[in-house]
Design a protein around this motif. Structure first.
Motif, PDB file in Angstrom:
ATOM      1  N   UNK A   1      -3.936   3.373  10.353  1.00 46.38           N
ATOM      2  CA  UNK A   1      -4.186   3.036   8.947  1.00 46.38           C
ATOM      3  C   UNK A   1      -3.277   1.927   8.430  1.00 46.38           C
ATOM      4  N   UNK A   2      -2.737   1.104   9.329  1.00 44.94           N
ATOM      5  CA  UNK A   2      -1.867   0.035   8.852  1.00 44.94           C
ATOM      6  C   UNK A   2      -2.654  -0.976   8.016  1.00 44.94           C
ATOM      7  N   UNK A   3      -2.113  -1.283   6.843  1.00 44.97           N
ATOM      8  CA  UNK A   3      -2.744  -2.288   5.996  1.00 44.97           C
ATOM      9  C   UNK A   3      -4.082  -1.850   5.429  1.00 44.97           C
ATOM     10  N   UNK A   4      -4.301  -0.560   5.354  1.00 48.23           N
ATOM     11  CA  UNK A   4      -5.575  -0.062   4.833  1.00 48.23           C
ATOM     12  C   UNK A   4      -5.304   0.628   3.504  1.00 48.23           C
ATOM     13  N   UNK A   5      -6.233   0.500   2.570  1.00 47.46           N
ATOM     14  CA  UNK A   5      -6.015   1.086   1.253  1.00 47.46           C
ATOM     15  C   UNK A   5      -6.127   2.613   1.299  1.00 47.46           C
ATOM     16  N   UNK A   6      -5.631   3.229   0.242  1.00 44.91           N
ATOM     17  CA  UNK A   6      -5.497   4.687   0.216  1.00 44.91           C
ATOM     18  C   UNK A   6      -6.821   5.403   0.464  1.00 44.91           C
ATOM     19  N   UNK A   7      -7.886   4.921  -0.167  1.00 40.00           N
ATOM     20  CA  UNK A   7      -9.168   5.597  -0.042  1.00 40.00           C
ATOM     21  C   UNK A   7      -9.681   5.600   1.387  1.00 40.00           C
TER      22      UNK A   7
ATOM     23  N   UNK B   1       0.833  -1.199   0.000  1.00 40.24           N
ATOM     24  CA  UNK B   1       0.000   0.000   0.000  1.00 40.24           C
ATOM     25  C   UNK B   1       0.866   1.246   0.000  1.00 40.24           C
ATOM     26  N   UNK B   2       2.161   1.077   0.172  1.00 39.67           N
ATOM     27  CA  UNK B   2       3.046   2.246   0.258  1.00 39.67           C
ATOM     28  C   UNK B   2       3.597   2.547  -1.126  1.00 39.67           C
ATOM     29  N   UNK B   3       3.079   3.593  -1.725  1.00 41.92           N
ATOM     30  CA  UNK B   3       3.425   3.869  -3.115  1.00 41.92           C
ATOM     31  C   UNK B   3       4.890   4.250  -3.278  1.00 41.92           C
ATOM     32  N   UNK B   4       5.461   4.901  -2.262  1.00 46.04           N
ATOM     33  CA  UNK B   4       6.871   5.288  -2.411  1.00 46.04           C
ATOM     34  C   UNK B   4       7.755   4.055  -2.576  1.00 46.04           C
ATOM     35  N   UNK B   5       7.344   2.953  -1.906  1.00 44.56           N
ATOM     36  CA  UNK B   5       8.105   1.709  -2.051  1.00 44.56           C
ATOM     37  C   UNK B   5       7.986   1.152  -3.466  1.00 44.56           C
TER      38      UNK B   5
ATOM     39  N   UNK C   1       2.374   9.320  -8.664  1.00 41.99           N
ATOM     40  CA  UNK C   1       1.610   8.903  -7.492  1.00 41.99           C
ATOM     41  C   UNK C   1       0.140   9.280  -7.674  1.00 41.99           C
ATOM     42  N   UNK C   2      -0.079  10.483  -8.164  1.00 44.83           N
ATOM     43  CA  UNK C   2      -1.462  10.959  -8.336  1.00 44.83           C
ATOM     44  C   UNK C   2      -2.222  10.073  -9.327  1.00 44.83           C
ATOM     45  N   UNK C   3      -1.546   9.722 -10.444  1.00 42.96           N
ATOM     46  CA  UNK C   3      -2.192   8.840 -11.431  1.00 42.96           C
ATOM     47  C   UNK C   3      -2.641   7.547 -10.766  1.00 42.96           C
ATOM     48  N   UNK C   4      -1.711   6.985 -10.004  1.00 44.63           N
ATOM     49  CA  UNK C   4      -1.991   5.679  -9.403  1.00 44.63           C
ATOM     50  C   UNK C   4      -3.161   5.775  -8.443  1.00 44.63           C
ATOM     51  N   UNK C   5      -3.129   6.786  -7.592  1.00 43.68           N
ATOM     52  CA  UNK C   5      -4.214   6.929  -6.615  1.00 43.68           C
ATOM     53  C   UNK C   5      -5.537   7.115  -7.339  1.00 43.68           C
ATOM     54  N   UNK C   6      -5.518   7.946  -8.384  1.00 40.64           N
ATOM     55  CA  UNK C   6      -6.759   8.172  -9.120  1.00 40.64           C
ATOM     56  C   UNK C   6      -7.254   6.851  -9.727  1.00 40.64           C
ATOM     57  N   UNK C   7      -6.358   6.074 -10.272  1.00 45.88           N
ATOM     58  CA  UNK C   7      -6.768   4.798 -10.874  1.00 45.88           C
ATOM     59  C   UNK C   7      -7.307   3.831  -9.826  1.00 45.88           C
ATOM     60  N   UNK C   8      -6.687   3.837  -8.631  1.00 47.79           N
ATOM     61  CA  UNK C   8      -7.108   2.901  -7.592  1.00 47.79           C
ATOM     62  C   UNK C   8      -8.453   3.282  -7.005  1.00 47.79           C
ATOM     63  N   UNK C   9      -8.616   4.583  -6.764  1.00 46.70           N
ATOM     64  CA  UNK C   9      -9.800   5.057  -6.061  1.00 46.70           C
ATOM     65  C   UNK C   9     -10.907   5.394  -7.044  1.00 46.70           C
ATOM     66  N   UNK C  10     -10.528   5.743  -8.259  1.00 42.28           N
ATOM     67  CA  UNK C  10     -11.527   6.088  -9.250  1.00 42.28           C
ATOM     68  C   UNK C  10     -11.972   7.531  -9.128  1.00 42.28           C
ATOM     69  N   UNK C  11     -11.279   8.300  -8.303  1.00 45.12           N
ATOM     70  CA  UNK C  11     -11.597   9.724  -8.156  1.00 45.12           C
ATOM     71  C   UNK C  11     -10.370  10.404  -7.563  1.00 45.12           C
ATOM     72  N   UNK C  12     -10.388  11.706  -7.493  1.00 46.94           N
ATOM     73  CA  UNK C  12      -9.273  12.407  -6.878  1.00 46.94           C
ATOM     74  C   UNK C  12      -9.464  12.455  -5.373  1.00 46.94           C
ATOM     75  N   UNK C  13      -8.389  12.300  -4.657  1.00 46.40           N
ATOM     76  CA  UNK C  13      -8.466  12.512  -3.215  1.00 46.40           C
ATOM     77  C   UNK C  13      -8.224  13.987  -2.992  1.00 46.40           C
ATOM     78  N   UNK C  14      -9.272  14.667  -2.508  1.00 49.13           N
ATOM     79  CA  UNK C  14      -9.184  16.139  -2.399  1.00 49.13           C
ATOM     80  C   UNK C  14      -7.898  16.520  -1.692  1.00 49.13           C
ATOM     81  N   UNK C  15      -7.722  15.900  -0.526  1.00 50.21           N
ATOM     82  CA  UNK C  15      -6.616  16.316   0.306  1.00 50.21           C
ATOM     83  C   UNK C  15      -6.132  15.089   1.049  1.00 50.21           C
ATOM     84  N   UNK C  16      -4.859  14.860   1.112  1.00 50.34           N
ATOM     85  CA  UNK C  16      -4.363  13.658   1.741  1.00 50.34           C
ATOM     86  C   UNK C  16      -4.573  13.703   3.249  1.00 50.34           C
TER      87      UNK C  16
END
Lengths: 365, 505
Positions: free
Chosen positions: B428-434, B204-208, B235-250
């Motif tokens: 948030x350990x082991x929890x997806x980005x959304x 779940x850690x995109x930097x890795x 990173x933004x592309x990936x999150x958008x693809x995973x969640x299907x929307x933009x995350x307004x604010x991390x």
């Protein structure tokens, strides 16, 4: 304490963890009690077909005499096993309690105070188990095998070869020993059996409808999570063992009065019947699963079967074999279904040759 | 990628898998080439685990194929998958604690000498060879008991190599690892790649992912979104693809003014674990406990809540001193603890969702000592709505939920008690980005509403993003105390390593 080594049935079954698998198991659980009900009907029909005496008030009475005191011990045992523990000292406590009554009677005590002391012995014995299991954290199976020997040993020291009342002793008060020959007024039921039914109702409500009961289930399924939810796991276990001790002592008194005499070896080996009834009733030995109605049904089935076989004048040893087979089936059938499923799955997808795992050598390239 | 020569080592072709009415994976295809590390990404519930289980031979696809080196496979069980050259490295490996490292590597096919004697020397020699190849120093003769999770994973990797595995699937291997251990794992992955193996990496850690993988495959709701090389995406592309929307604010952190002190801990000690810990948490603030894994943060939380007994010190909640080792008293005083290990400590996995929500409030849900089932279900439904829980049946076991939704159940269970102080260990350990962002939003709302929050976190972005104050623990001592303005990655890491005493209280 045993949570890391015990493979719970939930881990072994339904490897996909899918919703269908889980609710399938729930349905299976419901079916278990239904199955017991059907079995009970079958046993009654069998009994009625073999003897015209079966469907009578006296059958019901003697059923209660034979199994009532065992069934009483099965109730606290159900709660203990729900938490994932066990108490194998119940039958020894029954014997110790009877021996206490006998010894005090032999020394001229009257019956009521003697019975009071016997209950106190149950309390102390149960507290000893509870202390070692809940506070010290020893495995309950080891602790209670120890106290099984200990309680029986003390009983033997107390009574020795004495059978009370013996020569020169007063007879037990007839008003009390009448529970062995006459039913509760207005019913065909034995006293011990009525006590069992009342206690079963209490335990059923406790287990299935109260916060304490819910806590027991949580403790059995996942002790650590229960602790983190503020459930006082150790304290509850301690009191469960105390209750088991007291009720076993109480069963000992009932047994003593029913047979109007006592020797140190009363009820030897009965702990296995008690555990068997609980498991036959659908309670998981790993804790957290099972219902009290299931245990009551198990009691009724075994009681009726015993009566039916006795009335057919089946040799008691053969009776033991029949009950033994029945109990084995109760363990084999649920897991057998699982084994069958696996076998079928395997035959559907035959395995290929697997030389690399079979051979001891496979050098790392 | 240069080594992607021709045919793929492993192909997942149009696989579909349903559980009852739930379609977990629908028509997913991707390839793994020798020499690549390939990330499989998606929120929890996206179908990653199902893919892994199909590769592991645990599940069979309803349709579609798993193809190894051009040959379609039918796995009847995990052994078949292993024989086909696929090895799975799980997040928490299960070794035999009493066997040696070498024996664990060769268990099930222990080499024998004449007379059926174990060839211990041979095992040790070959284990040593493998470890040398991986570039790690691990003693093959020591028992597996006491190995760190990272070392246990290395043993599993060594086992995979001893089986000549060509494809290694790593299912969230870094979740329980320290930064140093993660770096070492990445080096091992690089070595494996150079050796021609393919690594399927789930994290779940995109930097890795950016640090170690060459290509990514992204899934959402059981379907394939896209496969791309790592330099094609951000990173933004990936999150958008995973969640299907933009995350307004991390990190949706609202500025709040802390009010009265809710938790006041003085001189808290537990022999051999932590010493003389002072900490205060006020209403309306999030205090983060940062530090390395093993610094004693979780132990402090356990002692504050009363799961473990403290050997010295006092714990006051709203001025009232709490007795030692009594979680129930702490709960009654207004404390709640969301523990680190959801599956063992947070939830009773085989209990229904509603009963899990109710478990900490049973007495409040009862009348004359009897639990009112209707009230219980109402409470659970209420919190499911407020936390936007995604679930099938309220009375279905909580184990059917995804990790993020399980965490929401734990949160609901405690929030139902309306606590004044919420201690939350690795929220948030082991929890997806959304869901992660949702949990952060929930925490922010709670604090804005006047709750005091003590948050333990190993993720620095989370600490920096959410905390009003940061306390750093190192080897059982407080080595740093920073305000939100003072805290930065460097100062926290220095304090966590015990390097400086700047700002120590």
């Amino acid at each position: 304490m045993s949570s890391e080594t015990v493979v719970r049935p939930s881990d072994a079954t339904a490897p996909d963890g899918s919703r269908s698998g889980r609710s399938g198991r729930l349905r299976g659980l419901l079916r278990w009690e239904t199955g017991l009900l059907v079995l009970l009907v079958l046993v009654v029909v069998f009994g009625a077909s073999t003897s015209s005496d079966f469907l009578t008030r006296s059958t019901l009475f003697y059923l209660g005499i034979n199994i009532g005191y065992v069934a009483i011990m099965a109730l606290p045992m159900t709660l203990v096993i729900m938490t994932g523990e066990i108490d194998l000292s119940v039958a020894s406590m029954l014997g110790l309690s009877g021996s206490t009554v006998g010894l005090l009677w032999h020394h001229g005590w009257s019956m009521w105070p003697a019975m009071g002391v016997a209950l106190l012995v149950g309390l102390v014995g149960g507290a000893l188990n509870g202390l070692l299991v809940a506070k010290v954290g020893l495995p309950s199976i080891a602790v209670t095998i120890g106290s099984l020997a200990l309680f029986r040993g003390i009983a033997e020291i107390m009574l020795g070869s004495l059978v009370v009342p013996g020569l020169g002793d007063r007879q037990f008060p007839a008003g009390l020993t009448s529970i062995g020959v006459s039913p509760v007024v207005g019913t065909p039921l034995a006293w011990g059996f009525v006590v069992f039914l009342v206690l079963a109702l209490v335990c059923g409500v406790l287990l299935h409808m109260t916060p304490l009961g819910r806590s027991l289930v949580a403790m059995g399924l996942q002790p650590e999570a229960a602790q983190f939810a503020g459930i006082r796991v150790a304290l509850i276990k301690f009191w469960l063992y105390v209750a088991t001790g007291v009720l076993s002592a109480f069963a000992g008194i009932i047994y003593t009065l029913q047979v109007s005499s006592v020797s140190y070896n009363a009820g030897t080996g009965l702990e296995l019947n008690v555990v068997a009834i609980v498991l036959f009733g659908g309670v998981s030995i790993f804790g957290g699963r099972g219902t009290l109605p299931g245990v009551v049904l198990a009691v009724l089935i075994l009681g009726s079967l015993q009566m039916a076989l006795t009335q057919r004048q089946v040799d008691p040893n053969v009776q033991n074999v029949v009950t033994g087979v029945l109990l084995l089936l109760s363990v084999v059938v649920p897991s057998g279904g699982e084994a069958l499923r696996r076998l079928r799955a395997r035959s559907r997808h035959p395995r290929k040759n697997r030389p690399s795992t079979a051979q001891p050598t496979s050098s790392p390239a | 990628m240069g080594s992607e020569s021709g045919a793929p080592l492993l192909e997942v072709r149009e696989v579909t898998k349903s559980f009852g009415a739930v379609a977990a994976v629908q028509g997913v295809s991707f390839e793994l080439y020798g020499g690549e590390a390939h990330a499989l990404l998606g929120e929890n519930g996206a179908g990653k685990s199902t893919i892994v289980k199909m590769l592991a031979g645990v599940h069979r696809p309803d349709s579609g194929d798993v193809v190894v080196e051009g040959a379609p496979q039918t796995f009847a069980g995990p052994a078949d998958a292993r024989d086909a050259g696929i090895s799975i490295i799980y997040q928490e490996p299960s070794l035999f604690p009493d066997l040696s490292v070498a024996e664990n590597i060769f268990v099930g096919r222990l080499p024998l000498l004449a007379g059926r004697r174990l060839d211990r020397a041979g095992m040790v020699r070959r284990s040593t060879e493998i470890f040398a190849r991986l570039g790690v120093a691990l003693d093959p003769t020591r028992p597996a008991r006491g190995l760190s999770v990272a070392d246990q994973q290395l043993v599993e990797i060594a086992k995979a190599l001893s089986l000549n595995a060509k494809v290694l699937v790593m299912d969230e291997p870094t979740a329980a690892l320290t930064n140093v251990e993660v770096d070492r794992l990445f080096e091992v992955i690089a070595t494996l790649r150079r050796g021609g193996a393919a690594v399927l990496f789930i994290s779940h850690r995109l930097e890795e992912v950016f640090a170690s993988c060459q290509r990514v495959t992204i899934m959402r709701d059981g379907r394939l979104v896209r496969t791309a090389t790592i330099d094609e995406v951000t990173v933004e592309d990936i999150i958008r693809s995973m969640v299907g929307r933009d995350l307004e604010q991390l990190f949706p952190k609202t500025e709040t003014t802390p009010r009265e002190v809710v938790l006041d801990v003085q001189g808290l000690s537990s022999e051999g674990v932590f010493v003389d810990v002072d900490l205060q948490v006020r209403a309306g603030e999030i205090v983060a406990l940062a530090g390395l894994v093993g610094a004693g943060r979780t132990e402090v939380a356990r002692a504050v809540f009363g799961i473990d007994r403290r050997t010295a010190g006092t714990v006051r909640l709203l001025g009232k001193e709490l007795p030692n080792g009594r979680p129930r008293k702490a709960m009654a005083a207004g404390m709640a603890l969301v523990p680190e290990d959801r599956r063992q400590q947070g939830l009773v996995m085989d209990m229904p969702i509603d009963q899990n929500v109710a478990l900490a409030s049973l007495n409040e849900l009862s009348r004359v000592g009897l639990i009112l089932r209707s009230r219980e279900t109402r409470l659970a439904t209420e919190w499911a709505r407020r936390l936007q829980l995604k679930f099938g049946r309220m009375r279905g076991p909580v184990s059917t939920l995804s990790g993020g939704n399980q965490q929401k159940v734990v949160l609901g269970k405690w929030l139902a008690r309306a606590p004044r102080l919420l201690i939350i260990d690795e929220p948030t350990r082991g929890i997806d980005v959304g869901t992660k962002a949702e949990v952060h939003r929930i925490l922010d709302e709670l604090v804005a509403g006047g709750m005091a929050v003590l948050m333990i976190s190993s993720e620095l972005p989370e600490v920096l993003g959410m905390a009003d104050r940061v306390l750093v623990l190192c080897e059982g001592r407080v080595t740093g105390d920073f305000t939100r303005a003072e805290a930065d990655e460097d100062s926290i890491m220095r304090a966590a390593a015990g390097l400086s005493a700047t700002g120590a209280a």
